[in-house]
Design an enzyme around this catalytic site. Structure first.
Site, PDB file in Angstrom:
ATOM      1  N   ASP A 176      -0.334  -9.285  10.142  1.00 19.89           N
ATOM      2  CA  ASP A 176      -0.549  -9.191   8.693  1.00 19.89           C
ATOM      3  C   ASP A 176       0.120 -10.365   7.976  1.00 19.89           C
ATOM      4  O   ASP A 176       0.734 -10.199   6.921  1.00 19.89           O
ATOM      5  CB  ASP A 176      -0.011  -7.841   8.186  1.00 19.89           C
ATOM      6  CG  ASP A 176      -0.628  -7.425   6.846  1.00 19.89           C
ATOM      7  OD1 ASP A 176      -1.644  -8.022   6.425  1.00 19.89           O
ATOM      8  OD2 ASP A 176      -0.077  -6.501   6.213  1.00 19.89           O
ATOM      9  N   LYS A 183       0.808  -1.211   0.000  1.00 17.49           N
ATOM     10  CA  LYS A 183       0.000   0.000   0.000  1.00 17.49           C
ATOM     11  C   LYS A 183       0.840   1.261   0.000  1.00 17.49           C
ATOM     12  O   LYS A 183       0.564   2.195  -0.739  1.00 17.49           O
ATOM     13  CB  LYS A 183      -0.921  -0.002   1.225  1.00 17.49           C
ATOM     14  CG  LYS A 183      -2.369  -0.314   0.882  1.00 17.49           C
ATOM     15  CD  LYS A 183      -3.310   0.227   1.972  1.00 17.49           C
ATOM     16  CE  LYS A 183      -4.603  -0.563   2.005  1.00 17.49           C
ATOM     17  NZ  LYS A 183      -4.834  -1.256   3.272  1.00 17.49           N
ATOM     18  N   LYS A 217      13.459  -0.957   1.106  1.00 10.46           N
ATOM     19  CA  LYS A 217      12.021  -0.694   1.242  1.00 10.46           C
ATOM     20  C   LYS A 217      11.819   0.792   1.482  1.00 10.46           C
ATOM     21  O   LYS A 217      12.222   1.325   2.513  1.00 10.46           O
ATOM     22  CB  LYS A 217      11.419  -1.512   2.396  1.00 10.46           C
ATOM     23  CG  LYS A 217       9.924  -1.256   2.622  1.00 10.46           C
ATOM     24  CD  LYS A 217       9.315  -2.198   3.670  1.00 10.46           C
ATOM     25  CE  LYS A 217       7.822  -1.933   3.833  1.00 10.46           C
ATOM     26  NZ  LYS A 217       7.182  -2.830   4.827  1.00 10.46           N
TER      27      LYS A 217
HETATM   28  P1  ADP Z   1       3.939  -3.190   2.484  1.00 15.27           P
HETATM   29  O1  ADP Z   1       3.997  -2.787   3.924  1.00 15.27           O
HETATM   30  O2  ADP Z   1       3.715  -2.021   1.598  1.00 15.27           O
HETATM   31  O3  ADP Z   1       3.007  -4.331   2.208  1.00 15.27           O
HETATM   32  P2  ADP Z   1       6.136  -5.100   2.292  1.00 15.27           P
HETATM   33  O4  ADP Z   1       7.179  -5.050   3.333  1.00 15.27           O
HETATM   34  O5  ADP Z   1       5.130  -6.194   2.415  1.00 15.27           O
HETATM   35  O6  ADP Z   1       5.429  -3.661   2.163  1.00 15.27           O
HETATM   36  O7  ADP Z   1       6.827  -5.182   0.868  1.00 15.27           O
HETATM   37  C1  ADP Z   1       6.055  -5.189  -0.313  1.00 15.27           C
HETATM   38  C2  ADP Z   1       6.500  -6.335  -1.201  1.00 15.27           C
HETATM   39  O8  ADP Z   1       7.879  -6.165  -1.558  1.00 15.27           O
HETATM   40  C3  ADP Z   1       6.429  -7.723  -0.540  1.00 15.27           C
HETATM   41  O9  ADP Z   1       5.139  -8.282  -0.654  1.00 15.27           O
HETATM   42  C4  ADP Z   1       7.478  -8.484  -1.329  1.00 15.27           C
HETATM   43  O10 ADP Z   1       6.971  -8.888  -2.578  1.00 15.27           O
HETATM   44  C5  ADP Z   1       8.551  -7.410  -1.591  1.00 15.27           C
HETATM   45  N1  ADP Z   1       9.599  -7.462  -0.545  1.00 15.27           N
HETATM   46  C6  ADP Z   1       9.523  -6.889   0.682  1.00 15.27           C
HETATM   47  N2  ADP Z   1      10.650  -7.103   1.401  1.00 15.27           N
HETATM   48  C7  ADP Z   1      11.466  -7.828   0.614  1.00 15.27           C
HETATM   49  C8  ADP Z   1      12.786  -8.393   0.785  1.00 15.27           C
HETATM   50  N3  ADP Z   1      13.469  -8.234   1.921  1.00 15.27           N
HETATM   51  N4  ADP Z   1      13.316  -9.105  -0.242  1.00 15.27           N
HETATM   52  C9  ADP Z   1      12.620  -9.271  -1.385  1.00 15.27           C
HETATM   53  N5  ADP Z   1      11.393  -8.770  -1.617  1.00 15.27           N
HETATM   54  C10 ADP Z   1      10.803  -8.055  -0.636  1.00 15.27           C
HETATM   55 MG    MG Z   2       3.096  -6.350   2.670  1.00 20.58          MG
END
Ligand code: ADP
Ligand code: MG
Length: 321
Positions: free
Chosen positions: A150, A35, A54
């Site tokens: 989550d 999001k 991130k």
């Molecule tokens: P949000 O809080 O916006 O949902 P996330 O931490 O879930 O953010 O990250 C969004 C997406 O990015 C994840 O669903 C995954 O596909 C990818 N992602 C997040 N962290 C990593 C990581 N450490 N390595 C690889 N892909 C990642």
């Molecule tokens: Mg997420």
């Protein structure tokens, strides 16, 4: 420091304000997005090591969300000895974003293999191994009074896809500290994965995560989301009535122990649900495949979040080297 909603915002990691791009080269490829975050692959210019960056927007819908981001950082810090939680390497801050430099989970979301065609989908043996890892990671969080809130296939990643690697739990954006449990009521995750008590605004506990693990296991085994309806309202109704299809059709070729396992989790009353430790002792996970592994006996001593150390909730300018 903890606010009334169980957020922890005292962090130990130094927030760097020197340019992120001075130390990392962004590789164009986006690893994923949610999001409010975009995650991109990057390379540490000094070491050549790949990481996942991130990017979290500090302002969302006109509101300052810095505290939420600090909470996410604090939870990641508290889980740094947890083998199944993604490692946090560094943190940067710009005018608009906070950037978490994370261990790169190169295998991507388990979501992809949940919805994959038969030859790429998980086997039951795969799911048993991955479920043990998820439960070991979550048991470790719960022992430290952290609830994830989550857990879903988009937030459970793999170190590698082929050959199938190990689990890394990510996205602690909704996570809370359960010590002052009572008032954590207002958070909403994704309807398909949230427990009935969330929809009813009842108190949240570690059992709330266990519901999500039940849904996750169902999806990993069958490729189907058990509560998904044609619209949000229908999904909510399915969740609150615990309307689950355990038929032979849905579970073709899957053991009855697996179904029994899921049934210990998809229970409306949170107090009746199995705990993470309890799940690790379930016969489904302790069958004839590797009886020598006892993942729940892995060491897991995490530092307390309350430990007085150089706490930092304000960013400090980077002193030139
Ligand atoms: P949000 O809080 O916006 O949902 P996330 O931490 O879930 O953010 O990250 C969004 C997406 O990015 C994840 O669903 C995954 O596909 C990818 N992602 C997040 N962290 C990593 C990581 N450490 N390595 C690889 N892909 C990642
Ligand atoms: Mg997420």
């Amino acid at each position: 420091m903890m606010n009334k909603n169980g957020m922890v915002t005292n962090i130990h990691t130094r927030i760097r304000t020197d340019p992120f791009t001075g130390n990392y080269e962004l590789l164009g490829r986006e690893l994923g997005r949610g999001k409010f975050a975009v995650v991109k692959k990057c390379v540490d210019k000094a070491t050549g090591k790949e990481h996942a960056a991130k990017f979290l927007r500090k302002r969302r819908k006109g509101e300052d969300c810095r505290m939420d981001i600090l909470n996410e950082i604090a939870v990641l810090e508290s889980a740094k000895t947890n083998p199944y939680v993604v490692a946090l390497h560094e943190v940067y801050e710009t005018n608009s974003d906070i950037i978490l430099v994370l261990e790169c989970a190169a295998g991507g979301e388990i979501f992809n293999q949940c919805v994959a065609d038969n030859d790429e989908a998980f086997t039951e043996k795969d799911v048993i191994r991955l479920a043990k890892q998820i439960l070991t990671g979550v048991a470790c969080l719960h022992r430290n009074n952290i609830v994830h809130l989550d857990l879903k296939p988009q937030n459970v990643l793999l170190t590698s896809a082929v050959p199938l690697g190990d689990i890394r739990i990510v996205d602690f954006g909704l996570s809370r500290r359960m010590d002052s449990v009572s008032e954590v009521r207002e958070i909403l995750g994704t309807p398909e994965y949230v427990a009935p008590e969330i929809l009813n605004y009842e108190p949240i506990s570690t059992a709330t995560d266990m519901w999500s693990i039940g849904v996750l296991t169902y999806v990993m085994l069958t490729g189907q989301s058990p509560f998904q309806g044609d619209n949000k309202q229908e999904t909510y109704l399915n969740v609150s009535q615990v309307n689950v299809d355990y038929s032979q059709d849905a579970f073709e070729g899957i053991s009855s122990l697996a179904i029994d396992f899921i049934k210990t989790l998809l229970l409306k009353n949170p107090r009746k649900r199995a705990t993470a430790e309890g799940c690790l002792n379930h016969p489904w996970l302790n069958g004839l495949t590797d009886p020598q592994t006892h993942p729940h006996l892995l060491p897991c001593s995490l530092p307390s979040l309350d430990e007085p150390e150089t706490s930092q909730s304000e960013s400090e300018p980077e002193s030139p080297a």
